[in-house]
Write an enzyme that holds these catalytic residues in place. Structure first.
Site, mmCIF file in Angstrom:
data_model
loop_
_atom_site.group_PDB
_atom_site.id
_atom_site.type_symbol
_atom_site.label_atom_id
_atom_site.label_comp_id
_atom_site.label_asym_id
_atom_site.label_seq_id
_atom_site.Cartn_x
_atom_site.Cartn_y
_atom_site.Cartn_z
ATOM 1 N N SER A 204 0.841 -1.193 0.000
ATOM 2 C CA SER A 204 0.000 0.000 0.000
ATOM 3 C C SER A 204 0.882 1.250 0.000
ATOM 4 C CB SER A 204 -0.959 -0.036 1.197
ATOM 5 O OG SER A 204 -1.957 0.947 1.072
ATOM 6 N N GLU A 335 -8.875 -5.796 -4.265
ATOM 7 C CA GLU A 335 -8.332 -4.645 -3.541
ATOM 8 C C GLU A 335 -9.430 -3.726 -2.992
ATOM 9 O OE1 GLU A 335 -5.257 -3.907 -2.788
ATOM 10 O OE2 GLU A 335 -3.955 -5.004 -4.168
ATOM 11 N N HIS A 454 -7.387 -5.799 -0.131
ATOM 12 C CA HIS A 454 -6.178 -5.013 0.099
ATOM 13 C C HIS A 454 -5.500 -5.506 1.377
ATOM 14 C CE1 HIS A 454 -3.719 -1.458 -0.502
ATOM 15 N NE2 HIS A 454 -3.948 -1.042 0.740
#
Length: 564
Positions: A204, A335, A454
């Site tokens: 990320s 995600e 994610h």
């Protein structure tokens, strides 16, 4: 003679008791621990790599730590950096951490070796997270011959506030990372690591950070490979359009009652504010609910002074690569769960305005409001809604469509853009394995299956003690060992393989969006597949999302990487 004796003492202490190592600034004592498979390794935590960034050092570049006398205790967890983590509703109301937080952790199976080094940069939207072993436990990596490092770096306003001039240039969190990489070059040999074989990797905002080190002149020569997981500098959320962070910083000063006529006055005033109040100021800038989720991303610096500047070119409008090293880039298949999990509950949409006022909310949610020309916002929103929602509206049954929309628009495009722009070898992956646990369980109240979200690949890479207290099931352990092997093979070999073994099939280099194969990790037998994102990439690339960047130009074609 005394040098030989000292080395002997260190070696014996590592064998028979807690290890003691002398680094450039002094001696440190760690502890001996066990890896997942029962292998001994040495753990050194809370090692200071810079002075505490407090008082006059707040909003300043990191300063090298002073030497110390005696033996430093490197067996405890360090402070996390001051933060309010709004990604996890359960702790959203808490202000956590301390400003005195610039510490790193080193884990090694062999103090006397010369092993590849893996340097972990945590995610958290540039505003939350930490590198502590209670979240990023090293036990899985320590089954392998590799040295693992994890770090803290300044977050939120403390790490990324900027007046976009030479007074408050910003990017302090990224400059902290550079300082930590310099520490590695100076000290990692004392832990059995090879300073000439350092792989940076992150997820990320950590993945975007790893990508930024490819672009920064300050980072050149400090690492030799990079892994970008679910984030690159070309993501809209990972870089500020010129002037936006400056305006927000001036607004911070105004809210705080500071004189905001000059950058010098802003800096002097904000240095005196209580840390918890600074965190509260950050939260004044949400435009809807907890969005945009990133308020203070990295900025382009002026680079016209004698001070060290981290980023001199806007990555989207003027991409310039400084470190030509092998790279892995990839993402997870779902995600978008990072946001969708908080937009739905068990039965319906949590927020009716997602149906009644979507043209106002969508540019905020997908973070194109401040990079698109205002006259294009409705057109962009309408085209996105028509593409992802058959009825033209977000409904209670639209949770999976929402996951796809957010994932495609927020992660896929920028991951492929980065792969196109890099001149160095790129290997692309798609993580598509559903562990028993998913981060969707922490992101919100939606109990419906939302796919591989994610950060879900982190379950396979680290022992997430705070989140998965009962451990992994047998199938998830197999996937975990596969993922760690693939990552370690890339870090330690010139030829990465699809299964992380020496005799495995070679992982091919990315050459073009339409033709390249990517590594599809959906089971313990991963396979190479044709890139499935071509149509999605084309759709998002044709939207005038970046029309508000004054100097925006279409990426220039180079080699075969950007052929559709």
């Amino acid at each position: 003679m005394w040098v030989t004796s000292f080395i002997g003492i260190i070696f014996l202490s590592a064998v028979i008791s807690d290890p003691v190592v002398r680094i450039t600034k002094g001696a440190i004592r760690g502890i001996t621990s066990k890896s997942r498979d029962g292998r001994d390794f040495y753990s050194f935590t809370a090692i200071p790599y810079a002075k505490p960034p407090v008082d006059e050092l707040r909003f300043e570049p990191p300063v090298t730590v002073d030497s110390w006398e005696g033996i430093l205790d490197a067996t405890k967890e360090s402070n996390m950096c001051t933060q309010n983590n709004h990604f996890f509703p359960a702790i959203r109301h808490l202000t956590l951490g301390q400003e005195d937080c610039l510490y790193l952790n080193v884990y090694t199976p062999n103090i006397n070796g010369k092993l590849p080094v893996m340097f972990w940069i945590h995610g958290g939207g540039f505003l939350a997270g930490h590198g502590g072993s209670n979240v990023f436990g090293p036990e899985y990596f320590m089954d392998n011959d590799v040295v693992l490092i994890s770090i803290n770096y300044r977050l939120g306003l403390f790490g990324f506030m900027s007046t976009e001039d030479n007074v408050i240039p910003g990017n302090y969190g990224l400059k902290d990372q550079v300082m930590a990489l310099r520490w590695v070059q100076e000290n990692i040999a004392y832990f059995g690591g090879d300073p000439g074989q350092v792989t940076i990797f992150g997820e990320s905002a950590g993945g975007a950070s790893a990508g930024y080190h490819l672009l920064s002149p300050l980072s050149k020569g400090l690492f030799h490979k990079a892994i970008l997981q679910s984030g690159t500098p070309l993501c809209r959320w990972a870089v500020s359009p010129p002037g936006l962070v400056r305006k927000r910083t001036e607004a911070v000063a105004t809210i705080a009652g500071c004189n905001s006529d000059t950058s010098e006055e802003i800096l002097k005033c904000l240095k005196k504010l209580p840390a918890n109040y600074v965190v509260e100021l950050h939260n004044k800038f949400f435009e809807w609910n907890n969005h945009p989720c990133i308020i203070f991303p990295p900025v382009v610096e002026s680079c016209d002074s004698n001070q060290e500047s981290f980023l001199c070119n806007h990555p989207i409008t003027d991409f310039k690569q400084e470190s030509n090293v092998p790279v892995v880039i990839g993402l997870n298949s779902g995600e978008g769960g990072v946001f969708a999990a908080s937009l739905f509950n068990e039965t319906s949409l949590q927020y009716p305005e997602l149906s009644t006022d979507i043209n106002r909310i969508l540019p905020i949610l997908l973070m194109y409001k401040h990079v698109s020309m205002p006259q294009y916002l409705d057109e962009i929103s309408n085209r996105i809604m028509e593409t992802y929602f058959p009825s033209g509206n977000m409904e209670s049954s639209s949770h999976l469509d929402t996951v796809k929309m957010i994932g495609d628009g927020t992660f896929i495009q920028c991951a492929l853009d980065m792969s196109i722009q890099l001149s160095s070898p790129v290997h692309f992956y798609l993580f598509d394995y559903e562990n028993e646990f998913s981060f969707n369980q922490l992101y919100g109240d939606c109990k419906r299956p939302l796919g591989v979200s994610h950060a879900d690949e982190l379950i396979s890479l680290f022992q997430l003690k705070e989140m998965i207290q009962k451990g992994l099931n047998d199938k998830d352990i197999q996937m975990s060992k596969l993922m760690v092997n693939i990552w370690v093979k890339f870090a330690s070999s010139k030829t990465p393989t699809v299964d992380g073994t020496d005799n495995g099939q070679a992982w091919p280099v990315f050459t073009s969006i339409g033709q390249s194969e990517l590594l599809h990790i959906d089971s313990v037998q991963p396979k190479l597949v044709k890139n499935p994102f071509e149509k999605k990439y084309k759709f998002w690339s044709e939207l005038p999302l970046l029309s508000g960047l004054k100097e925006f130009v279409i990426p220039k074609k180079s080699n075969l990487k950007n052929e559709l």
